[in-house]
Design an enzyme around this catalytic site. Structure first.
Site, mmCIF file in Angstrom:
data_model
loop_
_atom_site.group_PDB
_atom_site.id
_atom_site.type_symbol
_atom_site.label_atom_id
_atom_site.label_comp_id
_atom_site.label_asym_id
_atom_site.label_seq_id
_atom_site.Cartn_x
_atom_site.Cartn_y
_atom_site.Cartn_z
ATOM 1 N N ALA A 107 -5.025 -10.220 15.995
ATOM 2 C CA ALA A 107 -4.710 -11.311 15.062
ATOM 3 C C ALA A 107 -4.428 -10.795 13.656
ATOM 4 O O ALA A 107 -4.240 -11.567 12.728
ATOM 5 C CB ALA A 107 -5.867 -12.311 15.030
ATOM 6 N N ASP A 137 0.828 -1.220 0.000
ATOM 7 C CA ASP A 137 0.000 0.000 0.000
ATOM 8 C C ASP A 137 0.859 1.266 0.000
ATOM 9 O O ASP A 137 0.577 2.217 -0.708
ATOM 10 C CB ASP A 137 -0.998 0.007 1.162
ATOM 11 C CG ASP A 137 -0.376 -0.217 2.527
ATOM 12 O OD1 ASP A 137 0.828 -0.558 2.600
ATOM 13 O OD2 ASP A 137 -1.103 -0.060 3.529
ATOM 14 N N ASP A 160 -7.511 -1.398 5.293
ATOM 15 C CA ASP A 160 -8.347 -2.053 6.300
ATOM 16 C C ASP A 160 -9.758 -1.473 6.315
ATOM 17 O O ASP A 160 -10.748 -2.203 6.296
ATOM 18 C CB ASP A 160 -7.719 -1.917 7.688
ATOM 19 C CG ASP A 160 -6.358 -2.577 7.768
ATOM 20 O OD1 ASP A 160 -6.003 -3.325 6.840
ATOM 21 O OD2 ASP A 160 -5.643 -2.342 8.763
ATOM 22 N N LEU A 195 -6.593 -8.915 11.880
ATOM 23 C CA LEU A 195 -7.835 -8.940 11.098
ATOM 24 C C LEU A 195 -8.560 -7.589 11.124
ATOM 25 O O LEU A 195 -9.711 -7.488 10.745
ATOM 26 C CB LEU A 195 -8.771 -10.040 11.611
ATOM 27 C CG LEU A 195 -8.182 -11.448 11.598
ATOM 28 C CD1 LEU A 195 -9.193 -12.464 12.086
ATOM 29 C CD2 LEU A 195 -7.700 -11.827 10.206
ATOM 30 N N SER A 196 -7.863 -6.567 11.621
ATOM 31 C CA SER A 196 -8.343 -5.187 11.560
ATOM 32 C C SER A 196 -9.624 -4.931 12.329
ATOM 33 O O SER A 196 -10.581 -4.372 11.810
ATOM 34 C CB SER A 196 -8.506 -4.743 10.099
ATOM 35 O OG SER A 196 -7.259 -4.764 9.481
ATOM 36 N N SER A 197 -9.626 -5.331 13.583
ATOM 37 C CA SER A 197 -10.767 -5.035 14.449
ATOM 38 C C SER A 197 -10.938 -3.532 14.625
ATOM 39 O O SER A 197 -12.065 -3.035 14.749
ATOM 40 C CB SER A 197 -10.598 -5.717 15.807
ATOM 41 O OG SER A 197 -9.355 -5.380 16.389
#
Length: 387
Positions: free
Chosen positions: A124, A40, A173, A126-128
């Site tokens: 983890a 990115d 994200d 996963l972009s909480s």
């Protein structure tokens, strides 16, 4: 916990806290990235997708000036007034909300109540955080007629992270959380934010995440180093090839030509970036052709590029990738996210999932004395109302 159970629990706890049912329920997903890590900020493309792990927000306007947010998972809550001066606070999770609210405060004419809970694993990769920002703003956009489109929601979520959470993240994200589409990955141009969907219905295959449950403290310092090394690489290329603006216009021949001038480290960083930009475009074509074998091969090539050339893997991640690739029915595997810990993402036959989880969990525990956490995920819908 299933998504249905998550929603039911949020509604029930909202009723318990506020004595009424919520007016709206928002689901905002975490995300995966098929390949394209560290691309990115190198003017390339990424290939993210929303997944069926969600943050659920039960929301109502309350016609006062007070806002009350309850986190079920953290067993914590926060209250503020819509007229308050908004500044970062010590409760870190609250800053994701405040960073969003700060951008729209002048358009908010009523307080609100929120109860939220999540099946997106924290830490983890996963972009909480993106799911939190975008889900909250999605709800505010509806209740206060802010007139924001999806692109604006993603950008404002990113800005909240920069200004209030202090994380200088890219746009991927938030974009994936908002624009996600069931059985589709997003082929996203990080420079222009132009995007197209590519099919990601894997048929007999599925995506399995294996969480190492480790996070080495190198991430921030090494991330900054990688950016500097890539800037050095593209600067050397542009000096000899002035027609090149950025890495997406560079070729592997150029990188090889300048190998001695770059020195070993910058050469390997540049080789990874140019190779990855090419792999992403090839992988999109393979998805469209349902060529899952090639998708798996490209994922694995990415892993060894990240591990050997970009050097953002770690012993635990390499162990999982090396060992899962020995198993029958596995097409590909790689580190996912910034590196130095977090998850591997694996493409494998649905029929082999249970056996592979059991085998890898046992081997990983024996090697590192750490429990492995598996997540089987499906490519899912972006931020939306449930009703």
């Amino acid at each position: 916990m299933s998504t249905q159970e998550l929603v039911a629990n949020c509604k029930e706890q909202f009723n318990n806290a506020f004595g009424e049912n919520p007016q709206k329920v928002v689901l905002s997903p975490g995300r995966i990235n098929i390949i394209g890590e560290h691309i990115d900020y190198n003017h390339g493309f990424v290939l993210p997708a929303a997944i069926d792990k969600y943050i659920c927000f039960a929301i109502s306007k309350n016609n006062t000036q007070d806002c009350h947010i309850i986190s079920l998972d953290l067993k914590d809550e926060y209250k503020f007034n819509i007229k308050d001066k908004i500044e970062p606070v010590e409760q870190n999770w609250v800053n994701y909300f405040l960073g969003v609210f700060n951008q729209v405060q002048d358009k908010i004419d009523s307080g609100f109540n929120i109860v939220f809970s999540s099946t997106v694993p924290i830490g983890a990769g996963l972009s909480s955080s993106a799911a939190l920002e975008c889900g909250f703003l999605y709800g505010l956009n509806y209740f206060f007629a802010l007139g924001l489109d999806k692109r604006q929601i993603a950008k404002m979520g990113q800005k909240a992270e920069h200004t209030f959470a202090g994380v200088n993240c890219g746009i991927m994200d938030q974009f994936a959380s908002v624009f996600g589409k069931e059985n589709s990955v997003i082929f996203l141009d990080c420079d222009t934010l132009d995007y197209q969907y590519a099919p990601a219905d894997f048929g007999d295959y599925t995506l399995l995440l294996l969480n190492t449950n480790v996070k080495h403290n190198l991430q921030t310092s090494e991330y900054n180093n990688r950016r500097k090394e890539c800037e050095a690489g593209i600067s050397i290329i542009k000096n000899k090839y002035p027609e090149v603006q950025n890495f997406r216009e560079a070729t592997m021949e150029m990188v090889e030509d300048l190998k001695d001038e770059m020195g070993d480290v910058v050469y390997r960083r540049s080789r990874f970036v140019v190779g990855e930009i090419s792999r992403i475009q090839e992988l999109v074509k393979s998805l469209k052709d349902n060529n899952f074998e090639n998708v798996g091969k490209l994922m694995t090539s990415t892993h060894y590029g990240l591990s050997k050339d970009y050097e953002v893997s770690c012993e635990e991640l390499d162990f999982l990738v090396d060992n899962v690739l020995k198993e029958e029915g596995v097409l590909g595997a790689r580190v996912m996210g910034g590196g130095f810990g977090g998850c591997t993402i694996n493409l494998l036959k649905k029929s082999e999932v249970k056996k592979i989880i059991e085998k890898l969990s046992k081997a990983y525990l024996e090697k590192f004395e750490i429990e492995l956490t598996p997540y089987q995920v499906s490519v899912s819908e972006g931020t939306h109302f449930t009703d």
